[in-house]
Design a protein around this motif. Structure first.
Motif, PDB file in Angstrom:
ATOM      1  N   PHE A 134      49.639 -46.808 -29.971  1.00 49.45           N
ATOM      2  CA  PHE A 134      49.152 -45.498 -30.401  1.00 49.45           C
ATOM      3  C   PHE A 134      50.282 -44.468 -30.489  1.00 49.45           C
ATOM      4  O   PHE A 134      50.205 -43.548 -31.289  1.00 49.45           O
TER       5      PHE A 134
ATOM      6  N   LYS B 215      46.116 -45.780 -34.993  1.00 51.47           N
ATOM      7  CA  LYS B 215      45.865 -44.343 -35.063  1.00 51.47           C
ATOM      8  C   LYS B 215      44.594 -44.045 -34.299  1.00 51.47           C
ATOM      9  O   LYS B 215      43.678 -44.859 -34.256  1.00 51.47           O
ATOM     10  N   GLY B 216      44.516 -42.840 -33.736  1.00 51.14           N
ATOM     11  CA  GLY B 216      43.301 -42.451 -33.034  1.00 51.14           C
ATOM     12  C   GLY B 216      43.476 -42.632 -31.541  1.00 51.14           C
ATOM     13  O   GLY B 216      44.560 -42.415 -30.996  1.00 51.14           O
ATOM     14  N   ASN B 217      42.427 -43.041 -30.877  1.00 50.71           N
ATOM     15  CA  ASN B 217      42.530 -43.387 -29.457  1.00 50.71           C
ATOM     16  C   ASN B 217      41.439 -44.384 -29.111  1.00 50.71           C
ATOM     17  O   ASN B 217      40.785 -44.926 -30.012  1.00 50.71           O
TER      18      ASN B 217
ATOM     19  N   SER C 107      38.549 -44.098 -28.136  1.00 50.61           N
ATOM     20  CA  SER C 107      37.199 -43.749 -28.581  1.00 50.61           C
ATOM     21  C   SER C 107      36.935 -44.330 -29.963  1.00 50.61           C
ATOM     22  O   SER C 107      35.863 -44.855 -30.228  1.00 50.61           O
ATOM     23  N   SER C 108      37.917 -44.215 -30.821  1.00 51.47           N
ATOM     24  CA  SER C 108      37.832 -44.816 -32.146  1.00 51.47           C
ATOM     25  C   SER C 108      39.229 -44.859 -32.709  1.00 51.47           C
ATOM     26  O   SER C 108      40.008 -43.935 -32.516  1.00 51.47           O
ATOM     27  N   SER C 109      39.559 -45.955 -33.381  1.00 55.78           N
ATOM     28  CA  SER C 109      40.928 -46.079 -33.870  1.00 55.78           C
ATOM     29  C   SER C 109      40.950 -46.881 -35.149  1.00 55.78           C
ATOM     30  O   SER C 109      39.971 -47.548 -35.515  1.00 55.78           O
ATOM     31  N   LEU C 110      42.093 -46.804 -35.818  1.00 56.31           N
ATOM     32  CA  LEU C 110      42.322 -47.609 -37.012  1.00 56.31           C
ATOM     33  C   LEU C 110      43.682 -48.256 -36.827  1.00 56.31           C
ATOM     34  O   LEU C 110      44.696 -47.584 -36.715  1.00 56.31           O
TER      35      LEU C 110
ATOM     36  N   THR D 181      32.079 -47.356 -40.837  1.00 49.37           N
ATOM     37  CA  THR D 181      33.395 -47.585 -40.216  1.00 49.37           C
ATOM     38  C   THR D 181      33.257 -47.649 -38.700  1.00 49.37           C
ATOM     39  O   THR D 181      33.760 -48.570 -38.057  1.00 49.37           O
ATOM     40  N   ALA D 182      32.553 -46.671 -38.135  1.00 48.93           N
ATOM     41  CA  ALA D 182      32.383 -46.637 -36.684  1.00 48.93           C
ATOM     42  C   ALA D 182      31.503 -47.795 -36.220  1.00 48.93           C
ATOM     43  O   ALA D 182      31.752 -48.392 -35.167  1.00 48.93           O
TER      44      ALA D 182
ATOM     45  N   CYS E 278      38.172 -38.907 -31.567  1.00 50.79           N
ATOM     46  CA  CYS E 278      39.196 -39.944 -31.663  1.00 50.79           C
ATOM     47  C   CYS E 278      40.509 -39.388 -32.195  1.00 50.79           C
ATOM     48  O   CYS E 278      41.556 -39.998 -32.024  1.00 50.79           O
ATOM     49  N   GLY E 279      40.457 -38.250 -32.898  1.00 50.68           N
ATOM     50  CA  GLY E 279      41.692 -37.664 -33.395  1.00 50.68           C
ATOM     51  C   GLY E 279      42.213 -38.281 -34.671  1.00 50.68           C
ATOM     52  O   GLY E 279      43.347 -38.014 -35.069  1.00 50.68           O
ATOM     53  N   LEU E 280      41.417 -39.110 -35.338  1.00 49.44           N
ATOM     54  CA  LEU E 280      41.901 -39.711 -36.590  1.00 49.44           C
ATOM     55  C   LEU E 280      42.103 -38.657 -37.668  1.00 49.44           C
ATOM     56  O   LEU E 280      43.008 -38.762 -38.490  1.00 49.44           O
TER      57      LEU E 280
ATOM     58  N   PRO F 245      35.578 -41.616 -38.816  1.00 49.91           N
ATOM     59  CA  PRO F 245      34.791 -42.842 -38.829  1.00 49.91           C
ATOM     60  C   PRO F 245      33.293 -42.629 -38.594  1.00 49.91           C
ATOM     61  O   PRO F 245      32.497 -43.530 -38.821  1.00 49.91           O
TER      62      PRO F 245
END
Lengths: 287, 303
Positions: free
Chosen positions: A39, A51-53, A55-58, A84-85, B76-78, B124
């Motif tokens: 990250f 990317k993200g954290n 909690s949710s990421s890509l 996506t989620a 999430c900060g995306l 997302p």
């Protein structure tokens, strides 16, 4: 052969190398660090891996991952997230169903290092004070946060969730979240041994429920060699899971089947008799 | 502690191991339930008290209404990561914005209104609604020229910076010409925000040249009033239907304004007739009657 003052010292065992004594701990710390670095490589070096954290990421621009407990809370508030989620949550859900729910706790979660440090300090300083809450509190808290999400119509737990606070803070910058993390460290150190992860954390409770039938398990396969030194009990974050497998209490299988087990492998590290090993759910071999 | 008598009278098994285990179980369940519910309640209450959005925090484009946003955003900060201008920030515990949610402060970094809206694409969960495909339709907030006392244009100067930087120039902010009663021969060009076109990007507030911005961007619910739903504007209805809906009105004579000309201020009309009655010394007589702000600065200059 543990003494009461320094429970982890075993002096009658054959010498094992540092690697043998710390292998799983090192691997676990590397896993936790690698995930964090995935990250941080973006903001630090411009190399975007994840990317993200948590909690949710890509990841690498293609792989979405989402915390299924968060998605569950989102459902409860009445919001249906985008696909996506949902796909991300499904991937995470299947992974932990197969590999082992609380593998998240010991191999991924950033709070683990904090509470491990607290537990280590508590052992070293010989602190015995405090009062440990009932281990079922976490399940009530899990239920409570779902009720809170429904009642407030928001992801109420996310205002205070130390796990996401710490991980988000490490990646995006930390402010007030530090106080919560420090609070958990002090709580585990002074008030309740393994209090947060083992008794209160609702995320741990959720992942524990996921891991009821997980494939990766620890087996006390050489349990006949056990010399009752109690090192594994002293170091295990969930000591109640060891007894059924090691001492054949209520089960014949040498496998640690309790879903509370975080599969951290610390028992393997500390056992000089090499009683434990990492294996799979169907490995019933024992000596 | 159960006494022997009690055991004999009520339950012969009250002290049996099963009973003790049951008591212990009930105790532990009560403690766990109590502790768990208390913690969850605390979190719920804190989240409730901390979910008010402060006046200067703006949500990214496409954000759902605040209540729905707090249900949908997983923090999430995306969106923050995909913002090319580092406009968006995630709040931390103790910040006035809900913990972990994205926001920006216009005065620090304004939204650059990217045409492809990467922050919305990154979300997302749908907390940022993908139905927003035209950034000019975003409603991140609404600008309001809050301080008429320090705005340079209101002082009669030509600053115009907020108007010039507005990405929706001449639609979201226009310069409305108004007579300047102080000099009486200049115009004030007043920056005027139009809510139907303002996206709340914050450029105007960011660029305001004053040490403290005279124009500020607020979340819409703070900056915008609303007419009652049943109100109809007569002039609009008239235009729409090609004539008055209630027929011709009786034209009433307007009394008291005979001879008044358009564009003159009320003081002029009210004071002028009384001026000659004043005991004015003779040298003043050839001049035009002076009144109010005009005294002393009227040089009879004409363009």
């Amino acid at each position: 052969m543990a003494t009461t003052t320094i429970p982890l010292k075993s002096d009658c065992a054959p010498a094992r190398s540092l690697w043998q004594r710390q292998r799983w701990l090192i691997l676990r710390r590397m896993s936790q660090l690698a995930i964090l670095l995935a990250f941080l490589a973006g903001p630090w070096f411009g190399v975007w891996i994840a990317k993200g954290n948590l909690s949710s990421s890509l990841t690498l621009g293609v792989l979405p991952l989402t915390d299924p407990l968060l998605v569950l809370q989102t459902f409860v508030t009445g919001h249906l997230p985008y696909s996506t989620a949902l796909i991300g949550a499904a991937i995470v859900l299947v992974f932990y169903l197969l590999v082992g729910g609380r593998v998240f706790c010991s191999w991924v979660c950033p709070v683990n290092a904090v509470t491990d440090a607290a537990a280590w300090s508590r052992r070293r300083l010989g602190i015995k004070t405090g009062r440990v809450p009932d281990a079922n509190t976490r399940y009530w808290l899990l239920g409570g946060l779902l009720v809170a999400a429904a009642a407030t119509g928001t992801l109420a737990w996310e205002w205070v969730n130390p796990v996401s606070l710490l991980h988000r803070g490490l990646i995006f910058g930390m402010g007030g979240g530090l106080f919560v993390v420090a609070g958990i460290f002090l709580y585990d150190l002074l008030v309740a041994s393994r209090g947060w992860c083992g008794h209160l954390c609702p995320m741990g409770a959720f992942y524990g429920l996921l891991g009821k039938k997980a494939l990766v398990r620890i087996s006390a396969s050489r349990r006949s060699a056990c010399d009752d030194c109690m090192d594994c009990f002293a170091v295990c974050p969930e000591p109640q899971v060891i007894r059924p497998a090691l001492k054949k209490v209520g089960q014949e299988s040498p496998l640690i089947l309790a879903s509370d087990c975080t599969t951290c492998g610390r028992c393997i590290d500390v056992c000089d008799k090499q009683v434990f090993k990492m294996t799979h759910r169907f490995d019933q071999r024992s000596e | 502690m159960d006494t022997g008598k009690k055991i004999a009278r009520k339950s012969p098994v009250a002290d049996s191991p099963a009973s003790a285990a049951r008591r212990k179980f009930i105790n532990s369940v009560a403690a766990a339930a109590g502790g768990g519910c208390l913690l969850a309640l605390g979190a719920g209450l804190y989240s409730k008290s901390a979910s008010a959005l402060p006046a200067q925090a703006l949500r990214p484009p496409g954000a759902l209404p605040e209540g729905d946003f707090l249900a949908a955003c997983v923090r999430c900060g995306l969106c923050v990561r995909d913002c090319p201008y580092d406009t968006l920030k995630l709040s931390d515990l103790g910040d006035p914005v809900a913990t972990g949610t994205p926001y920006f402060t216009a005065r620090k970094v304004a939204c650059e209104m990217c045409e492809d809206i990467p922050c919305v694409k990154a979300c997302p969960t749908g907390a940022l609604d993908r139905q927003l495909t035209d950034i000019n339709k975003a409603q991140m907030g609404l600008a309001a020229l809050v301080d008429h006392e320090s705005c340079l244009n209101f002082l009669g100067l030509r600053c115009d910076v907020c108007y010039r930087v507005c990405p929706v120039i001449d639609k979201a902010i226009t310069l409305e010409t108004q007579h300047n009663p102080r000099s009486d021969r200049h115009a004030m060009l007043l920056p005027t925000v139009h809510s139907d076109a303002c996206t709340g990007c914050g450029k105007c507030e960011k660029s305001c040249v004053l040490p403290e911005a005279a124009i500020k961007v607020f979340p819409r619910q703070l900056a915008q009033g609303a007419l009652p739903a049943h109100y109809r504007k007569g002039w609009e209805e008239k235009a729409r239907h090609g004539g008055s809906l209630i027929g011709e009105q009786v034209e009433m004579p307007v009394r008291g304004f005979e001879g008044s000309t358009a564009g003159r201020s009320a003081t002029e009309t009210a004071v002028a007739p009384t001026a000659p009655a004043q005991p004015v010394p003779p040298p003043a007589a050839p001049k035009k009657p002076q009144a109010g702000l005009r005294s002393g600065i009227d040089s009879n200059w004409k363009p």
